[in-house]
Design a protein around this motif. Sequence first.
Motif, PDB file in Angstrom:
ATOM      1  N   TYR A   1      12.219   8.671  -2.989  1.00 17.46           N
ATOM      2  CA  TYR A   1      10.847   8.268  -2.678  1.00 17.46           C
ATOM      3  C   TYR A   1      10.587   6.840  -3.143  1.00 17.46           C
ATOM      4  N   ALA A   2      11.107   6.505  -4.321  1.00 16.43           N
ATOM      5  CA  ALA A   2      10.907   5.157  -4.851  1.00 16.43           C
ATOM      6  C   ALA A   2      11.562   4.113  -3.957  1.00 16.43           C
ATOM      7  N   TYR A   3      12.708   4.443  -3.396  1.00 21.46           N
ATOM      8  CA  TYR A   3      13.399   3.469  -2.543  1.00 21.46           C
ATOM      9  C   TYR A   3      12.739   3.354  -1.172  1.00 21.46           C
ATOM     10  N   THR A   4      12.483   4.482  -0.540  1.00 28.10           N
ATOM     11  CA  THR A   4      12.002   4.443   0.843  1.00 28.10           C
ATOM     12  C   THR A   4      10.562   3.966   0.949  1.00 28.10           C
ATOM     13  N   LYS A   5       9.789   4.060  -0.119  1.00 27.06           N
ATOM     14  CA  LYS A   5       8.386   3.650  -0.058  1.00 27.06           C
ATOM     15  C   LYS A   5       8.159   2.246  -0.607  1.00 27.06           C
TER      16      LYS A   5
ATOM     17  N   LYS B   1       0.834  -1.206   0.000  1.00 28.47           N
ATOM     18  CA  LYS B   1       0.000   0.000   0.000  1.00 28.47           C
ATOM     19  C   LYS B   1       0.868   1.256   0.000  1.00 28.47           C
ATOM     20  N   ARG B   2       1.958   1.207   0.738  1.00 31.49           N
ATOM     21  CA  ARG B   2       2.876   2.346   0.751  1.00 31.49           C
ATOM     22  C   ARG B   2       3.503   2.550  -0.626  1.00 31.49           C
ATOM     23  N   ALA B   3       3.851   1.452  -1.293  1.00 26.76           N
ATOM     24  CA  ALA B   3       4.417   1.552  -2.640  1.00 26.76           C
ATOM     25  C   ALA B   3       3.399   2.112  -3.626  1.00 26.76           C
ATOM     26  N   ILE B   4       2.144   1.720  -3.470  1.00 28.97           N
ATOM     27  CA  ILE B   4       1.089   2.237  -4.353  1.00 28.97           C
ATOM     28  C   ILE B   4       0.946   3.741  -4.173  1.00 28.97           C
TER      29      ILE B   4
ATOM     30  N   MET C   1      11.106  -5.434  -3.158  1.00 29.96           N
ATOM     31  CA  MET C   1      10.656  -4.898  -4.450  1.00 29.96           C
ATOM     32  C   MET C   1      11.301  -3.547  -4.762  1.00 29.96           C
ATOM     33  N   LYS C   2      12.467  -3.290  -4.198  1.00 32.33           N
ATOM     34  CA  LYS C   2      13.110  -1.993  -4.391  1.00 32.33           C
ATOM     35  C   LYS C   2      13.375  -1.711  -5.868  1.00 32.33           C
ATOM     36  N   SER C   3      13.920  -2.685  -6.570  1.00 34.09           N
ATOM     37  CA  SER C   3      14.257  -2.474  -7.982  1.00 34.09           C
ATOM     38  C   SER C   3      13.002  -2.283  -8.821  1.00 34.09           C
ATOM     39  N   PHE C   4      11.956  -3.033  -8.500  1.00 33.54           N
ATOM     40  CA  PHE C   4      10.742  -2.953  -9.307  1.00 33.54           C
ATOM     41  C   PHE C   4      10.074  -1.589  -9.157  1.00 33.54           C
TER      42      PHE C   4
END
Length: 596
Positions: free
Chosen positions: A501-505, A348-351, A510-513
């Motif tokens: 933001y992409a890394y921390t969230k 959910k955080r990634a979304i 799934m960091k690379s994705f």
Amino acid sequence: MANNHEDTVAELHEEFNERVPHGETRDLAGGFIASDPDEKKDFSSSPESAEEGNTADGEEPNDFEKRTLRRVGENLPASAFLIAIVELMERFTYYGASGLFQNYISNDKSDTTDAPGLGMGGQAATGLNLFFQWFCYVTPILGAIISDQYLGKYKAIMLFCGVYWVGLVILWTTSLPAAHAANAGLPGYIVAIIIIGFGTGGIKSNIAPLIADQYQRRTMAIRTEKSGERIIIDPAITYQRIYMIFYWCINLGSLSLIATPFMEKYCGFWTAFLMCFLMFNVGIFILVIRRKSYIIHPPQGSIITDAFKALGMMIASRNMDAAKPSWRAAHGKTKPVVWNDHFVEELKRAIRACKVFVFYPIFWVGYGQFSTNFVTQAGQMNGHGMPNDFMQNFDSISILIFTPLLEMLVYPALRKAGIKIRPIARITLGFVWISMCLGYAAIVQHLIYNAGPCYKSPLECDAANVDGKTLPNNVHIAVQAPAYVFVGLAEIFISVTGLEYAYTKAPPSMKSFVQSLYLFTNAFGSAISEALVSVSKDPEFIWMYTGVAGASIVTAFVFFALFHHYDKIEDESFELDREAPVLPPTKEVEAEADAN
């Protein structure tokens, strides 16, 4: 009753003895006398003090301390700098070569003023260049899947370095004069950019998460400085610092464009491509020779597939918690799932991060101008011996200057004053800066169209042909420099923050994705820019620049209105990282804290 009273007195007496420091003598009233009357006792680590707001060093701060204490970041581990150097070499290669593509494609095959190229003209050059940029930001998804599910970040980077290496060999060999004489230049270029696109995409989606993986702290911690000031070590600030340094190294590498335009102009394109190829080999050497220095996380199998399955459950039930095992059990869903509730919270955080990235293509449309239409614009101006594609270096130079100023002076001063510029605010400022960049470019184009000899048809009128050379309009090329400074500032605020933001969230597995999804927004920007190719010509450049500038400033307001509340819950988003390993606070804190 007497026995109970005596027991109570004994318990109080025992508790009192525990509170009296060892080595102290008592006075007649039962108090204690310090051995040195001037000595100050520190009870900051006692439970009573912690309840009053003083948490022991190394422990996570309480809510009061989070609101009142100054926050700092930590220094980067050595392995992070090694990875940054590898990225520097890769970007040296990428920008040094791709920065010449506009001229390489557009210059006439028999050009006597500049280096001979493929002779396809300016519009074709812009179109092919935008395709290359688009492709380079689609392929990171492939690199991320291979990394997160099969190989891990390090092995995936090595694989795509090999792919990149092959593309560079093809680019260099087909740019040789003999290859051009055999009409191998154009097919060689097309094959090369496709292979290079796979290579750079696979590297890009993994190198940024790998550098952040080198830092292991996941929660805040208290530290008392020598001055007595109590501060908070904040991982969020450290991640911001990591990507500021990472981006600084990227732009240091991009200064290859200082050398390659002159090599192109006076020695031919093939010499510049050869130098880029050789520097890329240096990066591979560092990556291999120091492979035991890196913190490397293994791949997580079908994690991306699981994420899409969980996302499908959320969509089907129209509930963001529908994929949680606890929710499914409570609603009679008996089919087991392989993940836990925590994974769904991370998803959910990634979304939420991906929702923020939806607006990024507008930025990339503006950003993409500096390597395409800005090069064309510079060619319409009086360069006084300076190659038109040399001006791109002012973008990198501005980043190299302003990044340390922001990191070492501006941001620490704001934090000390209690002003926090959170990610959403920084991204909004980035949209403002890119709008200023395009607005200024429109002004420069207006100056060009109002100068001779060709006015609104630069380089195309008969008056421009003098002694076998084509004269540009009489506007000094230096006038264009502020546009590159503005785009550099925009990158610092929006591009660096996007990487962070992409890394921390993203969920740890799934960091690379998630990083690849962020990079994919650049592909959308290139696609939009491709649609603008029809107006990327004289005399319509002014309207194109003005339109993109207007779209950027409108995006800034809409973006902030929609997402500014995310900044208020920024600290809460790190609560999900509690299950990750936490290092003891033994590493040296940033220089700014030591100085104070």
